[in-house]
Design an enzyme around this catalytic site. Sequence first.
Site, PDB file in Angstrom:
ATOM      1  N   SER A 283       0.852  -1.236  -0.055  1.00 49.50           N
ATOM      2  CA  SER A 283       0.144  -0.027  -0.028  1.00 49.50           C
ATOM      3  C   SER A 283       1.032   1.478  -0.174  1.00 49.50           C
ATOM      4  O   SER A 283       1.956   1.266  -1.007  1.00 49.50           O
ATOM      5  CB  SER A 283      -0.856  -0.052   1.261  1.00 49.50           C
ATOM      6  OG  SER A 283      -1.972   0.859   1.065  1.00 49.50           O
ATOM      7  N   ASP A 377      -8.462  -5.367  -5.857  1.00 49.83           N
ATOM      8  CA  ASP A 377      -8.190  -4.468  -4.813  1.00 49.83           C
ATOM      9  C   ASP A 377      -9.068  -3.176  -5.153  1.00 49.83           C
ATOM     10  O   ASP A 377      -9.110  -2.546  -6.139  1.00 49.83           O
ATOM     11  CB  ASP A 377      -6.655  -3.709  -5.296  1.00 49.83           C
ATOM     12  CG  ASP A 377      -6.197  -3.148  -4.219  1.00 49.83           C
ATOM     13  OD1 ASP A 377      -6.925  -2.544  -3.285  1.00 49.83           O
ATOM     14  OD2 ASP A 377      -5.089  -2.589  -4.233  1.00 49.83           O
ATOM     15  N   HIS A 411      -6.986  -5.941  -1.383  1.00 49.81           N
ATOM     16  CA  HIS A 411      -5.706  -5.044  -1.049  1.00 49.81           C
ATOM     17  C   HIS A 411      -4.758  -5.649  -0.154  1.00 49.81           C
ATOM     18  O   HIS A 411      -3.486  -5.526  -0.427  1.00 49.81           O
ATOM     19  CB  HIS A 411      -6.029  -3.738  -0.677  1.00 49.81           C
ATOM     20  CG  HIS A 411      -5.211  -2.756  -0.483  1.00 49.81           C
ATOM     21  ND1 HIS A 411      -4.498  -2.166  -1.597  1.00 49.81           N
ATOM     22  CD2 HIS A 411      -4.596  -2.109   0.570  1.00 49.81           C
ATOM     23  CE1 HIS A 411      -3.813  -1.251  -1.066  1.00 49.81           C
ATOM     24  NE2 HIS A 411      -3.971  -1.296   0.223  1.00 49.81           N
TER      25      HIS A 411
END
Length: 472
Positions: A283, A377, A411
Site C-alpha cells: 500500500s 483491490d 488489497h
Amino acid sequence: MWEVVARSLYRASSHAWYKQLHWPSTTPAAPQLHSPAWTPRMTSGRRISSVCPIIRLSPAARSLFDEPLAIAVQGLGPRQQVTLRTSLRDERDELFQAWARYQAGDDGVLDLSRCPALPGGSFSGLEPMGPLWALQPQKPFRRLVKRDVQSPFLLQLEVFEGHGDPPGRQLAEAQHERAFLRDGVRRVPVREGTIRATLFLPPGNGPFPGIIDLYGTGGGLPEYRACLLANYGFAVLALAYYSYEDLPKEMKEFHLEYFEEAVNYMLQHTQVKGPGIGLLGISKGGDLCISMASFLKGITATALINGSVANVGAMLHYKDITIPPLGANFKRIKVNKSGIADITDVLNNPLEGPDCQSFIPLEKAECHFLFIVGQDDHNWKSEFFAVEGSKRLQAHGKEKPEIICYPGAGHYIEPPFFPMCAASMHQLVGKPVMWGGEPKAHCEAQIDAWRQIQAFFLKHLMDKPSGTSSKL
C-alpha cells in the site's frame, strides 16, 4: 501474457502447499514448534470406534502462523455429522471465528484433507486450512493483525454434534499455538539516530540478505511480516515512519533522508549481506519503497504489494526535490447500503495534467522490481499502477519488472493464512472502506505471493548485485 501465467501459477502452488498438510514442514524448524507428524490414516477405524472423539493436529501443539496445519477428528461414528468451530482472540480481545459442517468417513475419522465441508458454514468444499483462512471478526470492521510477535495466537478448536444452529453438545475441544518467531530468531529493537524500527536476525552469524519492510497508512510499527520473513533466513528491518513514539503523528509530509538513514544502517550492519539490500512494501509502504529505490544508493531488489507508482497522501522531500501527493476527489467515493465506502476511483490519474508531477521517477532506480497485484483491490487501481510502472521503466531502457496478478485477491495480501479483511476503518478516509477480495482466492494468492516474494529476494540478494547509484 503475464496475467495468464499468474493464474495457473498460484493455483498449482496452493495445491502443492495443501499436499504437505500431513507432513512436517520442509523448512528447518525449532524443536518446540514441531511434534512428530501424525496422520489419521495411521489409526484404524476399528480402533477409534471404542474411544471418545478427540481432535488431532499436526504439528500437535505449536506451529508457525504461515505453516499449514493438519486437522482431523478421531473417534466419531461412521458418517457422523458434526460441526467444527475455530476461534481466536487478538491482543485487544477481539474475537474471530469460523465454523463448518462435516460428515465423518466410514471409519469414523474426520480428516479435513479428505472430507469436504458441507454447505451452510463459513466455507465449503475440500479446504484443509479453511478453519483458519475463513476466520471472521465477530464485530464489524476488525482486521486480524499480530501486535506482539513474541507471543503466539491461541487457536481454539471445538467439535459439536450435528449441524444445528445453535450447535449440539460439544464432543471434543483442543488448543493450538500459532507462533511467529522460529527458535533462534533474534528480535532487536533499533533506536539509532532518528530510526524507529525492529530488526529480526535469523540464527547464526550471517551475513544474511537484508530487507527493509514497510506497511501502509495505519502507521505504527507492524512486525509480524518482518519476523515471519526472518524465519526463512533474511535479516529484516520492520521500519516505522509515522504515528509511532516520537515520529510525526500524522501523515502530512515525509523526508526521504529518514529512510536513507535506515538503508545505511542495514548496509553497515555486520550481519547483513551486501552490497545491496531489498525493500518490501504494501500500500503506502509500496510507493515509499519505489521512492527509496529511485533516489537512494544500495537498493538491489524492490517488491511491492498493491503499491502505487505515484506518491500518495503526503508531500515527499529529498534534498532539493519535492514530489507532491497525487490529487484526489472524494466526491468519487461510493457508499453502499451498509455504510461502507468504495474508494477505488478517488485518486486522480498520475498520467494527466498537474498530477504527472506525483509520478515517482522509478526509471532512476538501478534495481529489480516485483509487483504483486490483487486484481480485486478496492483501495486503488494497483494493476494500473503496475502496468504503468512497467511501461515507464521499459521506455527508459530499464529491465521489465516482474508482475504477478491474482484474480479474486483484494488489497491486504498478507502472509499465508491471515484471514481476508473485507472492510475496515481507513486512517485517512475516516470511515470503513472495502478492500476487495474473495476469501478462498485471496488465501490462495497469499500462499503463492509469499513464496514468490522469498524467491525474488533470494535470487537478487544472494547473487552478486550490480550495485546502485544516486541519480541526483
